[in-house]
Scaffold this active site. Structure first.
Site, PDB file in Angstrom:
ATOM      1  CG  ASP A 102      -2.131   0.919   1.049  1.00  0.00           C
ATOM      2  OD1 ASP A 102      -2.269   1.648   0.058  1.00  0.00           O
ATOM      3  OD2 ASP A 102      -2.625   1.266   2.154  1.00  0.00           O
TER       4      ASP A 102
ATOM      5  CG  HIS B 120      -0.019   2.001  -9.107  1.00  0.00           C
ATOM      6  ND1 HIS B 120      -0.277   1.551  -8.175  1.00  0.00           N
ATOM      7  CD2 HIS B 120      -1.130   2.613  -9.535  1.00  0.00           C
ATOM      8  CE1 HIS B 120      -1.545   2.188  -7.459  1.00  0.00           C
ATOM      9  NE2 HIS B 120      -1.927   2.837  -8.486  1.00  0.00           N
TER      10      HIS B 120
ATOM     11  CG  LEU C 227       9.202 -17.306  -3.854  1.00  0.00           C
ATOM     12  CD1 LEU C 227       8.972 -17.615  -2.494  1.00  0.00           C
ATOM     13  CD2 LEU C 227       9.819 -16.043  -4.373  1.00  0.00           C
TER      14      LEU C 227
END
Ligand code: FPP
Length: 257
Positions: A36, A53, A147
């Site tokens: 955020d 972003h 991962l």
């Protein structure tokens, strides 16, 4: 008392830490992050929100590598919620292009690192071009065993739980499940996260202290860690800081230590 102190120091000296002070045998298996603060990061610089972003995407790259470096098994990133469609169209369009840009930049590295990409959410609600690139990435990386980079796209926890409840109700109606046999495992199996361990640690950046409809069932015993930093400012060392603090917590899962 003295014996307990001796045991404490013996244990501490046996713990193997890496160069970041992270205890190697208690790295969280699953870390979830609410990324955020992109918009505020941009505004503070007099930039459009989308610049935040794009900067946030660089952080995704850095934190994914950091998580892989210390042996995290699953990294779940909240990239776009089922509620984010309410944002202005140009911002939504930009966000829907970001996975493509990210994968163009990073897929080769992720392949080399043996990482597997999974999308958590409802792909049928995504624009065709976004759905296509993320599905391709899932297919290309499906045999990788390192991962798992779990990207939450068009994800909402209430929608996920409602769908799970409907599926369980349907199984009961079809006679393949008895009401008295419904348990936590039935719910785990009906969620989009089926097969993944619950998050051990959830991080949220930007100073907001809420869960925003993210993994509500799965975080029942997750350690929560909040920072005021905006996501684009969050660096590898900050991630390691969160991991060290996680390792200092006493997890009891409702029991006693
Ligand atoms: C929240 O910040 C952030 C988002 C809704 C988007 C997060 C997306 C990225 C970090 C990039 C995604 C990258 C990939 C690889 C998919 P906000 O816009 O709500 O910030 P604000 O609260 O300051 O306005």
């Amino acid at each position: 008392m003295l014996q307990r102190l001796i045991r404490f120091f013996q244990k501490a000296s046996q713990e193997q830490t890496d160069e970041h002070g992270i205890v190697l045998d208690s790295v969280p298996n699953h870390v979830a992050i609410i990324m955020d603060g992109n918009g505020r990061w941009a505004r503070r610089r007099g930039l459009p929100r989308i610049a935040g972003h794009r900067a946030g995407m660089q952080t995704v790259k850095e934190i994914t590598r950091a998580a892989d470096d210390i042996g995290v098994k699953v990294l779940t990133l909240y990239a776009f919620s089922t509620e984010n469609w309410k944002r202005p169209t140009d911002e939504v369009d930009f966000l829907m292009r970001l996975p493509e840009e990210f994968l163009r930049m990073e897929l080769e590295t992720l392949m080399k690192r043996n990482c597997r990409i999974r999308i958590l959410g409802y792909p049928e609600g995504l624009p065709e071009h976004t759905r296509q690139v993320v599905t391709d990435a899932e297919i290309k990386t499906k045999d990788n065993t390192g991962l798992i980079l779990n990207i939450a796209l068009n994800y909402g926890s209430r929608a996920e739980m409602l769908q799970a409840v409907k599926q369980i109700a349907q199984d009961v109606a079809d006679g393949v499940l008895q009401v008295e046999d419904i348990n936590e495992q039935s719910m785990d199996n009906a969620l989009l996260t089926r097969g993944l361990p619950d998050p051990d640690l959830m991080i949220r950046t930007s100073g907001e202290v809420r869960l925003s409809n993210f993994l509500l069932w799965q975080v029942a015993y997750t350690e929560l860690w909040f920072t005021d930093m905006f996501w684009p400012d969050f660096k590898r060392e900050d991630f390691f800081h969160a991991i060290r603090e996680f390792q200092g917590r006493g997890r009891r899962f409702g029991g006693l230590k």
